[in-house]
Design an enzyme around this catalytic site. Structure first.
Site, mmCIF file in Angstrom:
data_model
loop_
_atom_site.group_PDB
_atom_site.id
_atom_site.type_symbol
_atom_site.label_atom_id
_atom_site.label_comp_id
_atom_site.label_asym_id
_atom_site.label_seq_id
_atom_site.Cartn_x
_atom_site.Cartn_y
_atom_site.Cartn_z
ATOM 1 N N ASP A 151 0.410 -1.013 -0.439
ATOM 2 C CA ASP A 151 -0.524 -0.050 -0.076
ATOM 3 C C ASP A 151 1.130 1.528 0.496
ATOM 4 O O ASP A 151 1.624 1.281 1.181
ATOM 5 C CB ASP A 151 -0.792 -0.101 1.524
ATOM 6 C CG ASP A 151 -1.790 1.179 1.438
ATOM 7 O OD1 ASP A 151 -1.675 2.000 0.547
ATOM 8 O OD2 ASP A 151 -2.782 0.709 1.737
ATOM 9 N N ARG B 21 -0.342 4.341 -0.479
ATOM 10 C CA ARG B 21 -1.735 5.755 -0.200
ATOM 11 C C ARG B 21 -0.880 6.718 0.488
ATOM 12 O O ARG B 21 -0.387 6.511 1.375
ATOM 13 C CB ARG B 21 -2.780 5.307 -0.672
ATOM 14 C CG ARG B 21 -3.509 4.399 -1.905
ATOM 15 C CD ARG B 21 -4.529 3.708 -1.232
ATOM 16 N NE ARG B 21 -4.121 2.543 -0.251
ATOM 17 C CZ ARG B 21 -5.752 2.123 -0.490
ATOM 18 N NH1 ARG B 21 -7.406 2.557 -0.191
ATOM 19 N NH2 ARG B 21 -5.519 1.157 1.101
#
Length: 246
Positions: A172, A174
């Protein structure tokens, strides 16, 4: 013939320069009245979007540059605001990562479309809130093209995390800093986050923006996305409020 002499004055009144970092501001545009209809659900949100700009750029420079910046090939994020978001004591929000396949095509490989549309309903029913639609988050930050490659690996038995790792990405990647800067420009009071993701909770807590509780959002489970949802819990640490069943 239309008189364009007051165009810039109209637009300047809807543009806000939000400080972001040492080199950039965020040019926040809105609100724009946006009627929404999805099946039987319909309401009106106030829509905002933003653009990263050089710290030295003025509103006029932003407008003068848009015809040459080719913004159609770049991604801009959005905010859908409902109710008196600035002043209400109790507001709920969702930080929603764009999912081209789930949000637009209705893909059943994930639960993203379900979460987006259900969040809209929850916020309207609550009476105050906002959905931050984050355009550079596709595939947990790897982009749409890379996501298609990850899907091919998933069809050969890789889970979501394994597929991203096999392509050389972290699970991830983000980042929520831009969205949080925009949130701070729209509201100074605490918010409650609609999420199952502890990383989103942690990002807001670091800025002191979160109420003590979060609102879980599980649903839209099918046989085709069961493994995807189980991986969220087992490998990405998502908060499971109850057993996943079909």
């Amino acid at each position: 013939m239309k008189d364009f002499s007051n165009t810039k004055e109209i637009l300047f009144n809807k543009m806000t320069l939000v400080p972001f970092n040492d080199n950039e501001n965020l040019c926040l545009v809105g609100p724009v009245k946006l009627p929404i209809k999805q099946g039987d659900f319909q309401t009106t949100f106030q829509w905002y979007t933003w653009l990263n700009i050089d710290k030295k750029h003025s509103k006029e420079m932003v407008l003068d540059a848009i015809t040459n910046d080719n913004l159609a090939v770049k991604q801009q994020s959005s905010v859908l605001v409902y109710g008196d978001f600035t002043n209400a004591e109790d507001a709920i929000i969702r930080m929603h990562s764009i999912c081209h396949t789930g949000d637009i095509f209705g893909s059943q490989r994930c639960d993203c479309g379900y979460q987006l549309h259900e969040s809209m309903k929850m916020i309207a029913e609550h009476g105050c809130g906002a959905i931050f639609y984050l355009a550079n988050h596709e595939g947990r930050g790897i982009g749409l093209f890379s996501k298609s490659l990850a899907y091919l690996l998933q069809e050969e038995g890789y889970d979501t995390v394994e597929a991203n790792n096999a392509l050389g990405f972290e699970d991830d990647t983000r980042n929520y800093e831009e969205a949080i800067s925009v949130l701070e420009s729209l509201r100074s009071k605490p918010v409650t986050l609609i999420t199952n993701n502890p990383k989103k909770l942690a990002a807001l807590k670091e800025h002191g923006l979160l109420a003590h509780n979060h609102i879980p959002l599980w649903g839209g489970l099918t046989e085709t996305n069961r493994h995807y949802l189980e991986t969220k819990v087992k490998k990405s640490g998502h908060i499971l409020e109850k057993e996943l069943i079909v």
